[in-house]
Write a protein that holds these residues in place. Sequence first.
Motif, PDB file in Angstrom:
ATOM      1  N   LEU A 119       0.890  -1.070  -0.015  1.00 50.79           N
ATOM      2  CA  LEU A 119       0.007  -0.061  -0.150  1.00 50.79           C
ATOM      3  C   LEU A 119       0.794   1.311   0.071  1.00 50.79           C
ATOM      4  CD1 LEU A 119      -2.975  -0.726   2.699  1.00 50.79           C
ATOM      5  CD2 LEU A 119      -2.895  -0.734   0.006  1.00 50.79           C
ATOM      6  N   ALA A 120       2.072   1.187   0.631  1.00 49.91           N
ATOM      7  CA  ALA A 120       2.877   2.272   0.774  1.00 49.91           C
ATOM      8  C   ALA A 120       4.339   1.676   1.240  1.00 49.91           C
ATOM      9  CB  ALA A 120       2.534   3.096   2.031  1.00 49.91           C
ATOM     10  N   LYS A 121       5.417   2.746   1.613  1.00 52.36           N
ATOM     11  CA  LYS A 121       6.809   2.138   1.822  1.00 52.36           C
ATOM     12  C   LYS A 121       6.756   1.201   2.747  1.00 52.36           C
ATOM     13  CE  LYS A 121      11.265   3.629   2.672  1.00 52.36           C
ATOM     14  NZ  LYS A 121      11.958   4.897   2.815  1.00 52.36           N
ATOM     15  N   HIS A 122       5.905   1.285   4.140  1.00 59.43           N
ATOM     16  CA  HIS A 122       5.909   0.256   5.149  1.00 59.43           C
ATOM     17  C   HIS A 122       4.808  -0.258   5.323  1.00 59.43           C
ATOM     18  CE1 HIS A 122       9.914   1.716   6.356  1.00 59.43           C
ATOM     19  NE2 HIS A 122       9.575   3.078   5.996  1.00 59.43           N
ATOM     20  N   PHE A 123       3.735  -0.311   4.377  1.00 64.02           N
ATOM     21  CA  PHE A 123       2.317  -1.044   4.728  1.00 64.02           C
ATOM     22  C   PHE A 123       2.021  -1.931   3.526  1.00 64.02           C
ATOM     23  CE2 PHE A 123       2.028   2.640   7.498  1.00 64.02           C
ATOM     24  CZ  PHE A 123       1.811   1.936   8.778  1.00 64.02           C
ATOM     25  N   ASP A 124       1.591  -3.208   3.778  1.00 64.34           N
ATOM     26  CA  ASP A 124       0.974  -3.984   2.883  1.00 64.34           C
ATOM     27  C   ASP A 124      -0.388  -4.504   3.204  1.00 64.34           C
ATOM     28  OD1 ASP A 124       3.432  -4.341   1.636  1.00 64.34           O
ATOM     29  OD2 ASP A 124       3.956  -6.232   2.705  1.00 64.34           O
ATOM     30  N   ILE A 125      -1.189  -4.890   2.225  1.00 69.14           N
ATOM     31  CA  ILE A 125      -2.616  -5.486   2.606  1.00 69.14           C
ATOM     32  C   ILE A 125      -2.495  -6.905   1.934  1.00 69.14           C
ATOM     33  CG2 ILE A 125      -3.440  -4.556   0.081  1.00 69.14           C
ATOM     34  CD1 ILE A 125      -6.062  -4.036   1.762  1.00 69.14           C
ATOM     35  N   THR A 140     -15.045 -35.638  12.304  1.00 65.08           N
ATOM     36  CA  THR A 140     -14.382 -34.758  11.136  1.00 65.08           C
ATOM     37  C   THR A 140     -14.222 -33.440  11.827  1.00 65.08           C
ATOM     38  OG1 THR A 140     -14.941 -36.094   9.479  1.00 65.08           O
ATOM     39  CG2 THR A 140     -14.353 -34.110   8.884  1.00 65.08           C
ATOM     40  N   TYR A 141     -13.161 -32.885  11.842  1.00 66.74           N
ATOM     41  CA  TYR A 141     -12.890 -31.249  12.089  1.00 66.74           C
ATOM     42  C   TYR A 141     -12.603 -30.663  10.648  1.00 66.74           C
ATOM     43  CZ  TYR A 141     -10.294 -27.568  13.788  1.00 66.74           C
ATOM     44  OH  TYR A 141      -9.692 -26.129  13.810  1.00 66.74           O
ATOM     45  N   LEU A 142     -13.240 -29.649  10.536  1.00 70.75           N
ATOM     46  CA  LEU A 142     -13.173 -28.879   9.368  1.00 70.75           C
ATOM     47  C   LEU A 142     -13.352 -27.365   9.556  1.00 70.75           C
ATOM     48  CD1 LEU A 142     -12.979 -28.614   6.229  1.00 70.75           C
ATOM     49  CD2 LEU A 142     -15.577 -28.860   5.970  1.00 70.75           C
ATOM     50  N   ARG A 143     -12.607 -26.553   9.196  1.00 74.29           N
ATOM     51  CA  ARG A 143     -12.703 -25.021   9.483  1.00 74.29           C
ATOM     52  C   ARG A 143     -12.175 -24.264   8.216  1.00 74.29           C
ATOM     53  NH1 ARG A 143      -8.739 -21.464  12.756  1.00 74.29           N
ATOM     54  NH2 ARG A 143      -7.159 -23.395  12.320  1.00 74.29           N
ATOM     55  N   MET A 144     -13.007 -23.270   7.766  1.00 74.24           N
ATOM     56  CA  MET A 144     -12.207 -22.657   6.860  1.00 74.24           C
ATOM     57  C   MET A 144     -12.213 -21.159   7.249  1.00 74.24           C
ATOM     58  SD  MET A 144     -14.953 -24.023   3.724  1.00 74.24           S
ATOM     59  CE  MET A 144     -16.149 -24.997   4.617  1.00 74.24           C
ATOM     60  N   VAL A 145     -11.307 -20.422   6.925  1.00 74.28           N
ATOM     61  CA  VAL A 145     -10.841 -18.986   7.760  1.00 74.28           C
ATOM     62  C   VAL A 145     -10.429 -18.237   6.260  1.00 74.28           C
ATOM     63  CG1 VAL A 145      -9.570 -17.558   9.064  1.00 74.28           C
ATOM     64  CG2 VAL A 145     -10.104 -20.244   9.662  1.00 74.28           C
ATOM     65  N   GLY A 146     -11.081 -16.942   6.224  1.00 78.34           N
ATOM     66  CA  GLY A 146     -10.880 -15.979   5.344  1.00 78.34           C
ATOM     67  C   GLY A 146     -10.358 -14.749   6.113  1.00 78.34           C
ATOM     68  N   SER A 147      -9.202 -13.895   5.795  1.00 77.70           N
ATOM     69  CA  SER A 147      -9.089 -12.750   6.514  1.00 77.70           C
ATOM     70  C   SER A 147      -8.686 -12.015   5.603  1.00 77.70           C
ATOM     71  CB  SER A 147      -8.138 -13.027   7.435  1.00 77.70           C
ATOM     72  OG  SER A 147      -6.605 -13.585   6.752  1.00 77.70           O
ATOM     73  N   LEU A 148      -8.719 -10.387   5.782  1.00 78.57           N
ATOM     74  CA  LEU A 148      -8.165  -9.324   5.188  1.00 78.57           C
ATOM     75  C   LEU A 148      -7.310  -8.638   6.015  1.00 78.57           C
ATOM     76  CD1 LEU A 148      -8.006  -7.500   2.670  1.00 78.57           C
ATOM     77  CD2 LEU A 148     -10.009  -6.227   3.788  1.00 78.57           C
ATOM     78  N   GLY A 149      -5.909  -8.290   5.870  1.00 81.74           N
ATOM     79  CA  GLY A 149      -5.202  -7.636   7.015  1.00 81.74           C
ATOM     80  C   GLY A 149      -4.367  -6.799   6.379  1.00 81.74           C
ATOM     81  N   ILE A 150      -4.022  -5.732   7.251  1.00 79.30           N
ATOM     82  CA  ILE A 150      -2.755  -4.950   6.968  1.00 79.30           C
ATOM     83  C   ILE A 150      -1.413  -5.185   7.706  1.00 79.30           C
ATOM     84  CG2 ILE A 150      -2.213  -2.452   6.973  1.00 79.30           C
ATOM     85  CD1 ILE A 150      -5.174  -1.740   6.494  1.00 79.30           C
ATOM     86  N   GLY A 151      -0.424  -5.219   7.009  1.00 80.94           N
ATOM     87  CA  GLY A 151       0.840  -5.563   7.594  1.00 80.94           C
ATOM     88  C   GLY A 151       1.913  -4.100   7.502  1.00 80.94           C
ATOM     89  N   TRP A 152       2.711  -4.437   8.663  1.00 84.05           N
ATOM     90  CA  TRP A 152       3.463  -3.066   8.922  1.00 84.05           C
ATOM     91  C   TRP A 152       5.212  -3.768   8.702  1.00 84.05           C
ATOM     92  CZ3 TRP A 152       6.619  -1.493  13.262  1.00 84.05           C
ATOM     93  CH2 TRP A 152       7.001  -0.362  13.150  1.00 84.05           C
TER      94      TRP A 152
END
Length: 154
Positions: A119-125, A140-152
């Motif tokens: 996104l910028a010099k120090h940030f990612d999406i 049976t164990y089943l888990r589905m995970v979706g995520s949207l994050g911002i990293g520094w």
Amino acid sequence: CLWIEGPIGTFSCQQQPPPPRRHDAVISTGLGYSYRGPFHLTAQYAYLDSSSNSHGETYRRHRFSATGGVRLPYDFTLLASAAVQIAQYPDGLLLSSDLPVYEDEENANMVSVKLVHPLAKHFDIDLKYAVYFNRLGNDTYLRMVGSLGIGWKW
């Protein structure tokens, strides 16, 4: 003491042997290979043997995993990961309602895909989707995970 009748009709004290002391041993080993070129790929194998003289506490696990990443056009990066494991429980699988089944990717078969864009010099999406699967006895164990994050990054 356990009181029993002796041969002459008197009582004697016979000591019960102490319960066996619990003994556990853990062996873990593995190997991996990483390729660094136009794309990155890492493949690994891991073996875990946890032996115990306590009934239901012994297990062995073989885990095969692969992780890869590639740069895409317009500064996107695609990362993917998959793992398959084969677990053996020689005494059978004992599940107690007092013990939670932890939701971690280390103890399940899994597939995940992640797309990252700066996104910028120090940030990612990043956008991530993962599926975790395990078979525990007849369940049976089943888990589905979706995520949207911002990293520094620094």
